[in-house]
Write a protein that holds these residues in place. Structure first.
Motif, mmCIF file in Angstrom:
data_model
loop_
_atom_site.group_PDB
_atom_site.id
_atom_site.type_symbol
_atom_site.label_atom_id
_atom_site.label_comp_id
_atom_site.label_asym_id
_atom_site.label_seq_id
_atom_site.Cartn_x
_atom_site.Cartn_y
_atom_site.Cartn_z
ATOM 1 N N VAL A 88 0.690 -41.727 14.952
ATOM 2 C CA VAL A 88 0.272 -39.818 15.059
ATOM 3 C C VAL A 88 -0.497 -39.581 16.710
ATOM 4 C CG1 VAL A 88 -0.271 -38.014 14.610
ATOM 5 C CG2 VAL A 88 0.939 -39.255 13.240
ATOM 6 N N ALA A 92 2.246 -38.674 19.839
ATOM 7 C CA ALA A 92 2.821 -37.308 19.113
ATOM 8 C C ALA A 92 2.055 -35.590 19.558
ATOM 9 C CB ALA A 92 2.423 -36.674 17.821
ATOM 10 N N TYR A 96 -0.331 -32.004 17.525
ATOM 11 C CA TYR A 96 0.186 -32.425 15.987
ATOM 12 C C TYR A 96 -0.951 -33.903 15.751
ATOM 13 C CZ TYR A 96 2.354 -35.577 12.793
ATOM 14 O OH TYR A 96 2.817 -35.821 11.532
ATOM 15 N N ARG A 232 5.226 -35.108 11.990
ATOM 16 C CA ARG A 232 5.949 -34.074 12.941
ATOM 17 C C ARG A 232 6.642 -32.677 12.650
ATOM 18 N NH1 ARG A 232 7.471 -35.074 19.498
ATOM 19 N NH2 ARG A 232 6.538 -32.329 20.071
ATOM 20 N N GLU A 236 3.378 -29.725 12.762
ATOM 21 C CA GLU A 236 3.116 -29.852 13.988
ATOM 22 C C GLU A 236 3.059 -27.234 14.153
ATOM 23 O OE1 GLU A 236 4.589 -31.343 17.678
ATOM 24 O OE2 GLU A 236 6.943 -30.080 16.981
#
Length: 262
Positions: A88, A92, A96, A232, A236
């Motif tokens: 991540v 991302a 997030y 995600r 998020e």
């Protein structure tokens, strides 16, 4: 001299850790997580214990064995949570990158994180790290005044499901209590029923079922990258976070009930 006389437990810091001195010298820390206590000497494996005194006594035993604090050991790179967090951080969105919960990656834990984050948005808080669980300090920012610090989700969600956060003053130095209601009404104008984000987030039960299915399949297959990419969509920030939380809880309950009846 017995162990109880040899250790002194200090005050809890903002992360929820208590420093422990053994024979007057700093030895490590103890902390509570999800009903258990853990003893930690930096650079040595963490030990799970039944209560705080048992954890402190374990530090005494380690010191007697010659253990001394060293450079903290890195987190195990092979753990699913560690792999997902690393992915991540690279792939991302910036917001997030730090929102994966610091819990074992399971669908129930993800959905609890989604519900907690949605409720924080309603209460005027922004999480600054992943959901740590109900009884752990959680770093967040107050949208009413900009204060940053750690609060407990168990306090913000209210007692016995009543939904009333405490304390009423939010935190030291916040705007006056009489101004909270209007400030939260103004913030509520940002929330939406439908997701209009560039990256589509689930807002129907069908979409939520599909996302949970993909995440679980990826976790079962050991595909951390696939799990991280689809996680995600549920973690998020999104203006429709409240609806997203509702449909994800519904989808998870249906999934659980279907397995019970099969």
């Amino acid at each position: 001299m017995n162990q109880q006389q040899r250790y002194v437990i200090g005050k809890r810091d903002e992360r929820g850790y208590y420093s422990v001195a053994v024979d007057g010298a700093p030895a490590g820390t103890v902390h509570r997580r999800h009903g258990s206590w853990y003893a930690v000497i930096p650079g040595h494996p963490m030990q799970r214990c039944a209560d705080r005194d048992q954890a402190a006594a374990h530090l005494v035993a380690l010191v007697d064995q010659g253990a001394r604090p060293t450079v903290p050991a890195p987190a195990p790179a092979h753990s699913p949570a560690a792999r997902m967090r690393a992915i991540v951080g690279m792939r991302a969105t910036r917001t997030y990158a730090y929102l994966l919960p610091d819990l074992r990656p399971t669908l129930p834990n993800f959905v609890r994180a989604v519900e907690a984050m949605a409720r924080l948005a309603q209460l005027g808080w922004v999480p600054l790290e992943g959901y740590p669980g109900a009884d752990q300090p959680w770093l967040m920012e107050c949208r009413l005044c900009g204060w940053k610090g750690r609060r407990f989700w168990s306090h913000l969600r209210g007692r016995n499901g009543n939904g009333v956060p405490r304390p009423i003053t939010r935190h030291p130095g916040c705007i006056p209590v009489k101004e909270h209601h209007l400030a939260l009404i103004n913030l509520s104008a940002e929330r939406q029923y439908e997701c209009r984000c560039e990256f589509t987030h689930p807002t129907s039960v069908e979409q939520a079922q599909a996302v949970l299915g993909v995440i679980e399949d990826a976790l079962n297959a050991g595909a951390a990258m696939g799990a991280a990419i689809h996680t995600r969509g549920i973690l998020e920030p999104c203006p429709a976070s409240s609806r997203r939380a509702l449909v994800l809880r519904d989808a998870l309950n249906r999934r659980i009930n279907r397995r019970k009846n099969s």
